[in-house]
Design a protein around this motif. Structure first.
Motif, mmCIF file in Angstrom:
data_model
loop_
_atom_site.group_PDB
_atom_site.id
_atom_site.type_symbol
_atom_site.label_atom_id
_atom_site.label_comp_id
_atom_site.label_asym_id
_atom_site.label_seq_id
_atom_site.Cartn_x
_atom_site.Cartn_y
_atom_site.Cartn_z
ATOM 1 N N ARG A 161 0.478 -0.914 -0.346
ATOM 2 C CA ARG A 161 0.070 -0.064 0.092
ATOM 3 C C ARG A 161 1.031 1.177 0.189
ATOM 4 N NH1 ARG A 161 -5.454 1.603 3.605
ATOM 5 N NH2 ARG A 161 -5.574 3.847 3.357
ATOM 6 N N LEU A 162 1.758 1.196 0.849
ATOM 7 C CA LEU A 162 2.670 2.519 0.650
ATOM 8 C C LEU A 162 3.409 2.630 -0.324
ATOM 9 C CD1 LEU A 162 4.534 5.103 2.062
ATOM 10 C CD2 LEU A 162 6.311 2.539 2.664
ATOM 11 N N MET A 163 3.178 1.724 -1.354
ATOM 12 C CA MET A 163 4.734 2.049 -2.982
ATOM 13 C C MET A 163 3.541 2.143 -3.766
ATOM 14 S SD MET A 163 7.526 0.865 -1.691
ATOM 15 C CE MET A 163 8.036 1.560 -3.397
ATOM 16 N N ALA A 206 10.629 14.231 -4.436
ATOM 17 C CA ALA A 206 9.550 15.736 -3.387
ATOM 18 C C ALA A 206 8.706 14.750 -3.452
ATOM 19 C CB ALA A 206 9.219 16.144 -4.963
ATOM 20 N N VAL A 207 8.328 13.551 -3.347
ATOM 21 C CA VAL A 207 6.816 12.400 -2.914
ATOM 22 C C VAL A 207 7.703 12.604 -1.484
ATOM 23 C CG1 VAL A 207 7.550 10.448 -3.691
ATOM 24 C CG2 VAL A 207 4.572 11.129 -3.142
ATOM 25 N N CYS A 208 9.173 11.715 -1.330
ATOM 26 C CA CYS A 208 9.206 11.218 0.309
ATOM 27 C C CYS A 208 9.282 12.126 1.000
ATOM 28 C CB CYS A 208 10.827 11.010 0.320
ATOM 29 S SG CYS A 208 10.959 9.606 -1.365
ATOM 30 N N GLU A 209 9.659 13.754 1.175
ATOM 31 C CA GLU A 209 9.351 14.516 1.447
ATOM 32 C C GLU A 209 7.911 15.620 1.742
ATOM 33 O OE1 GLU A 209 11.914 17.582 -0.592
ATOM 34 O OE2 GLU A 209 13.538 16.615 -0.699
ATOM 35 N N ARG A 210 7.427 15.576 0.463
ATOM 36 C CA ARG A 210 6.106 16.018 1.002
ATOM 37 C C ARG A 210 5.252 15.182 1.626
ATOM 38 N NH1 ARG A 210 2.898 18.540 -4.307
ATOM 39 N NH2 ARG A 210 4.355 19.955 -4.693
ATOM 40 N N TRP A 211 5.699 13.589 1.823
ATOM 41 C CA TRP A 211 5.038 12.347 2.434
ATOM 42 C C TRP A 211 4.944 12.875 4.064
ATOM 43 C CZ3 TRP A 211 6.137 8.685 6.353
ATOM 44 C CH2 TRP A 211 5.486 7.973 6.508
ATOM 45 N N ILE A 212 6.254 13.325 4.439
ATOM 46 C CA ILE A 212 7.054 13.163 5.431
ATOM 47 C C ILE A 212 6.176 14.797 6.941
ATOM 48 C CG2 ILE A 212 8.688 14.075 7.164
ATOM 49 C CD1 ILE A 212 10.371 12.862 5.207
ATOM 50 N N ARG A 270 9.538 10.665 10.578
ATOM 51 C CA ARG A 270 10.150 9.774 9.126
ATOM 52 C C ARG A 270 9.907 9.226 8.132
ATOM 53 N NH1 ARG A 270 15.293 7.636 12.684
ATOM 54 N NH2 ARG A 270 13.997 5.876 12.663
ATOM 55 N N PHE A 271 10.843 9.253 7.378
ATOM 56 C CA PHE A 271 9.664 7.993 6.115
ATOM 57 C C PHE A 271 10.564 6.944 6.841
ATOM 58 C CE2 PHE A 271 9.942 7.148 1.752
ATOM 59 C CZ PHE A 271 8.719 7.097 1.210
ATOM 60 N N PRO A 272 9.565 5.675 6.054
ATOM 61 C CA PRO A 272 9.594 4.449 6.716
ATOM 62 C C PRO A 272 10.526 3.586 5.817
ATOM 63 C CG PRO A 272 7.706 4.535 5.704
ATOM 64 C CD PRO A 272 8.628 5.776 5.748
ATOM 65 N N ILE A 273 11.159 4.018 5.018
ATOM 66 C CA ILE A 273 11.725 2.723 3.760
ATOM 67 C C ILE A 273 12.996 4.280 3.522
ATOM 68 C CG2 ILE A 273 10.441 1.981 3.485
ATOM 69 C CD1 ILE A 273 9.894 2.724 0.536
#
Length: 101
Positions: free
Chosen positions: A4-6, A22-28, A45-48
């Motif tokens: 689901r995360l991916m 960018a998607v990682c930064e916005r996710w945080i 924190r980003f989980p992966i």
């Protein structure tokens, strides 16, 4: 890695034309992104590892994303969230792979 995360990250990336970074930064920063990707509580924190996004995308291949789009449209149609006349034209925006100089 949670599917689901991916899948969620790739959908967000595609919907907003974001890079992996960018998607990682916005996710945080965004609890809505986190919830969309399956989190129940806000994470700081980003989980992966960020590189896992690229590795996962290469592993599942382009056909996976085509099937995902088809299944999403089928469900939307079955649930009456999408009408047949809205399927006359679908525009899919894809970005070419980045060419390294």
């Amino acid at each position: 890695m949670p599917s689901r995360l991916m899948v969620g990250l790739h959908l967000l990336k595609s919907m907003y034309a974001l890079s992996d970074e960018a998607v990682c930064e916005r996710w945080i920063e965004n609890p809505y992104y986190q919830y969309f990707c399956g989190e129940e509580f806000f994470q700081h924190r980003f989980p992966i590892e960020r590189s896992s996004i690229t590795h996962w995308r290469k592993r599942v291949g382009e056909s996976f994303f085509e099937k995902l789009l088809q299944e999403s449209l089928r469900i939307a149609f079955d649930e009456k969230a999408l009408k047949k006349n809205q399927l006359q034209r679908i525009v899919v925006v894809t970005f070419p792979p980045r060419i390294k100089p």
